[in-house]
Motif scaffolding. Sequence first.
Motif, PDB file in Angstrom:
ATOM      1  N   LEU A  81       0.986  -1.200  -0.044  1.00  0.00           N
ATOM      2  CA  LEU A  81      -0.033   0.011   0.166  1.00  0.00           C
ATOM      3  C   LEU A  81       1.034   1.352  -0.173  1.00  0.00           C
ATOM      4  N   GLY A 102      -2.679  -0.556  -3.607  1.00  0.00           N
ATOM      5  CA  GLY A 102      -3.226   0.555  -3.316  1.00  0.00           C
ATOM      6  C   GLY A 102      -2.361   1.884  -3.473  1.00  0.00           C
ATOM      7  N   ALA A 116      -8.138   0.477   4.117  1.00  0.00           N
ATOM      8  CA  ALA A 116      -7.181   0.124   2.788  1.00  0.00           C
ATOM      9  C   ALA A 116      -6.176  -0.877   3.268  1.00  0.00           C
ATOM     10  N   VAL A 120      -6.332  -4.160   0.832  1.00  0.00           N
ATOM     11  CA  VAL A 120      -5.350  -4.581   0.072  1.00  0.00           C
ATOM     12  C   VAL A 120      -4.929  -5.953   0.488  1.00  0.00           C
TER      13      VAL A 120
END
Length: 185
Positions: A81, A102, A116, A120
Motif C-alpha cells: 500500500l 493501493g 485500505a 489490500v
Amino acid sequence: MDVIRVLVADDEPLVRFGLRALLDTADDITVVGEARDGAEALARTHELAPHVVVTDLRMPGMDGLTLTQQLTALPNPPKVLVLTTFDTSDGVRKAMQAGAGGYLLKDAPPEQVLGAVRLVMEGGIVLAPASAARRSPPPRPRAAHPRGSPSNSAAVWRASASSRRRSSSTWHRGTPTRRSPSACT
C-alpha cells in the motif's frame, strides 16, 4: 488470518510514529516493524515476513517504486500500500504497474487508511479519490444504497484477487468494505 502484520516504510520518523499509533489501534492489525528507506524495508521484510508493507514513494536511497517492484518479485510477496503526498497520474500508474495494491494520500482519514490495509490484504485495489477519478470512468448510476448514501470520502476501485483485468473489476464509491466485488455492481 487473524492479525494483519504490517511493515511501515517512510523516511520521516514522525510519519512512522503516527502510522504505528494509528494501525496499532485496530485489533486485527499489528505493526511488526519500521524502515527508513526501501533497502531497509526490503531487509526487514525478509526478517519479519509482514503481510502488508505501507510505503512512501519518495525516500532516500531505494525509493518506494523500486521497493514495490522488488517486494512483488519475492516468492511469497507481501501486499503493498503506497501512502504518499504525491497525487500524480504518473506516480499512481507507476505504483500500480510495480504491483502496489493501493495508492492513498497522507491526508486520508484514519479510518480510510485502516480500511485500505484490510482491503489490500484481501486482494482489493484502493485508490485515493482524485487518483481513482483519473484512472476510471465515473461509476454508473445505481439504485439507492440500502443503508443510505455511502460516504464520498474515498473512492475504491475493487478488483477480484484473481484478476485485475478491467472487464472483471468493479467500481465502488465509499469507505472500503468487505463485500465481494460482485456485490458492488
